[in-house]
Scaffold this motif. Structure first.
Motif, short mmCIF file in Angstrom:
data_model
loop_
_atom_site.label_atom_id
_atom_site.label_comp_id
_atom_site.label_asym_id
_atom_site.label_seq_id
_atom_site.Cartn_x
_atom_site.Cartn_y
_atom_site.Cartn_z
N HIS A 64 0.82 -1.21 0.00
CA HIS A 64 0.00 0.00 0.00
C HIS A 64 0.86 1.26 0.00
N VAL A 65 1.92 1.27 0.77
CA VAL A 65 2.77 2.47 0.79
C VAL A 65 3.59 2.46 -0.51
N ILE A 66 4.34 1.39 -0.71
CA ILE A 66 4.89 1.10 -2.02
C ILE A 66 3.77 0.39 -2.78
N ASP A 67 3.34 0.93 -3.86
CA ASP A 67 2.29 0.24 -4.64
C ASP A 67 2.97 -0.42 -5.85
N PRO A 68 2.99 -1.76 -5.89
CA PRO A 68 3.71 -2.44 -6.99
C PRO A 68 3.16 -2.05 -8.38
N ASP A 69 1.88 -1.61 -8.42
CA ASP A 69 1.29 -1.19 -9.70
C ASP A 69 1.66 0.25 -10.05
N HIS A 70 2.40 0.89 -9.19
CA HIS A 70 2.72 2.30 -9.40
C HIS A 70 4.20 2.45 -9.78
N ASN A 71 4.77 1.35 -10.29
CA ASN A 71 6.18 1.36 -10.72
C ASN A 71 7.14 1.99 -9.71
N PRO A 72 7.23 1.43 -8.55
CA PRO A 72 8.17 2.01 -7.58
C PRO A 72 9.59 1.98 -8.13
N SER A 73 10.34 3.00 -7.83
CA SER A 73 11.76 3.03 -8.24
C SER A 73 12.55 2.06 -7.36
N PRO A 74 13.72 1.63 -7.84
CA PRO A 74 14.56 0.75 -7.00
C PRO A 74 14.87 1.40 -5.66
N GLN A 75 15.04 2.74 -5.65
CA GLN A 75 15.33 3.44 -4.39
C GLN A 75 14.16 3.31 -3.42
N GLN A 76 12.94 3.38 -3.94
CA GLN A 76 11.78 3.25 -3.05
C GLN A 76 11.69 1.84 -2.48
N THR A 77 11.92 0.87 -3.35
CA THR A 77 11.86 -0.51 -2.89
C THR A 77 12.91 -0.75 -1.82
N GLU A 78 14.09 -0.22 -2.05
CA GLU A 78 15.16 -0.37 -1.06
C GLU A 78 14.81 0.34 0.25
N ALA A 79 14.27 1.54 0.14
CA ALA A 79 13.88 2.30 1.35
C ALA A 79 12.81 1.53 2.13
N ALA A 80 11.90 0.89 1.41
CA ALA A 80 10.84 0.11 2.06
C ALA A 80 11.43 -1.09 2.79
N GLU A 81 12.37 -1.77 2.13
CA GLU A 81 12.97 -2.96 2.77
C GLU A 81 13.77 -2.58 4.01
N GLU A 82 14.47 -1.44 3.93
CA GLU A 82 15.23 -0.97 5.10
C GLU A 82 14.30 -0.62 6.25
N LEU A 83 13.19 0.01 5.91
CA LEU A 83 12.20 0.35 6.94
C LEU A 83 11.67 -0.92 7.60
N ILE A 84 11.33 -1.91 6.79
CA ILE A 84 10.81 -3.19 7.31
C ILE A 84 11.83 -3.84 8.25
N ALA A 85 13.09 -3.83 7.84
CA ALA A 85 14.13 -4.44 8.68
C ALA A 85 14.22 -3.75 10.05
N ILE A 86 14.14 -2.42 10.03
CA ILE A 86 14.24 -1.68 11.30
C ILE A 86 12.99 -1.89 12.16
N LEU A 87 11.83 -1.90 11.52
CA LEU A 87 10.59 -2.08 12.29
C LEU A 87 10.53 -3.45 12.95
N LYS A 88 11.10 -4.45 12.29
CA LYS A 88 11.07 -5.79 12.88
C LYS A 88 11.72 -5.81 14.27
N THR A 89 12.74 -5.01 14.46
CA THR A 89 13.38 -4.98 15.78
C THR A 89 12.46 -4.31 16.82
N TYR A 90 11.53 -3.48 16.36
CA TYR A 90 10.60 -2.82 17.28
C TYR A 90 9.40 -3.69 17.61
N MET A 91 9.05 -4.57 16.73
CA MET A 91 7.76 -5.27 16.86
C MET A 91 7.93 -6.67 17.42
N LYS A 92 9.12 -6.95 17.88
CA LYS A 92 9.36 -8.25 18.50
C LYS A 92 8.66 -8.32 19.86
#
Lengths: 92, 92, 92, 92
Positions: A64-92
């Motif tokens: 939803h934030v990154i919308d795969p149908d909205h052609n996210p740039s590689p930078q956006q995809t990377e930023a999303a993955e980094e965010l997910i990695a950091i959030l995982k440490t918070y949601m344990k």
């Protein structure tokens, strides 16, 4: 199709396990189990809820934030993955 | 009598509210509500579990770690209250 | 002697590592490193602070809430250890 | 320009306040202040780090995950804002 629809069965299975954990907790209080057993059940419920939150937040970011149908740039995809990695440490 | 026995009715009432929240969450997944509604329901469950944890931990400290029948010193009682105050900020 | 005095050197060493981490974070902002590097540094600081909190809370419970000079009962010691185990999952 | 560059001065000011808090904590350990004072200083550092994390994560979502130059759809913007609102409750 939204991730909560696509992964519907898995998410419902998780929620049903949480229901079972909350029912055990209720039973422990009714039967006056000792405080430690009750604390451990509450901690398990919390862990399960946090695990569910983490999965749904991850799907929310990827679809939803990154919308795969909205052609996210590689930078956006990377930023999303980094965010997910950091959030995982918070949601344990 | 342990705090989880003395406060039994209140604690069971809290757990039943959590059961209701988890049931709503299950329903939302079954009915394919949108992801945001689902995230908010999970966040509510988490808040309710954290609130329950905080109450039971508080009772555990006041009655089992500090044992009122064991003549706690004023320093122990104070140390326990300070611990409770700090833990509350973690269990929100 | 209080645990924060007995373990003084170890605790100060931990705080100095945190100082170093916060200084790196400041440097990264000054040098305009990318956002992900900055997020990772903040997450490291947070982990280090949480680790320190966990150690000091543990000592606080074992020495001030349970006072070893106050002849804690085996039940109190057990209740304290259970509390510490549960808190560790919160302070990660 | 990245948010950590645009908001550079504000972020650096926050980090410098954290440096001051960590220095106070070190001083308290050196001077053997009591455990409660030390716990409160650690809790303050943690609060300040969490506040900084929350601000940087928010910028990361708004500028890198959602890229304003990539014409985000209203749905994406809304999904990002909902995510930010939920994360704020985790990063307190």
């Amino acid at each position: 199709m939204a991730h909560t629809t696509r992964d519907k069965e898995k998410l419902i299975a998780r929620v049903r396990r949480i229901k079972g954990q909350v029912a055990s907790l209720e039973q422990s209080l009714v039967e006056e189990h000792d405080c430690t057993a009750i604390l451990q059940l509450i901690a398990s419920c919390r862990g399960a809820i946090n695990g569910l939150m983490s999965v749904v937040v991850e799907g929310h970011i990827r679809e939803h934030v990154i919308d795969p149908d909205h052609n996210p740039s590689p930078q956006q995809t990377e930023a999303a993955e980094e965010l997910i990695a950091i959030l995982k440490t918070y949601m344990k």
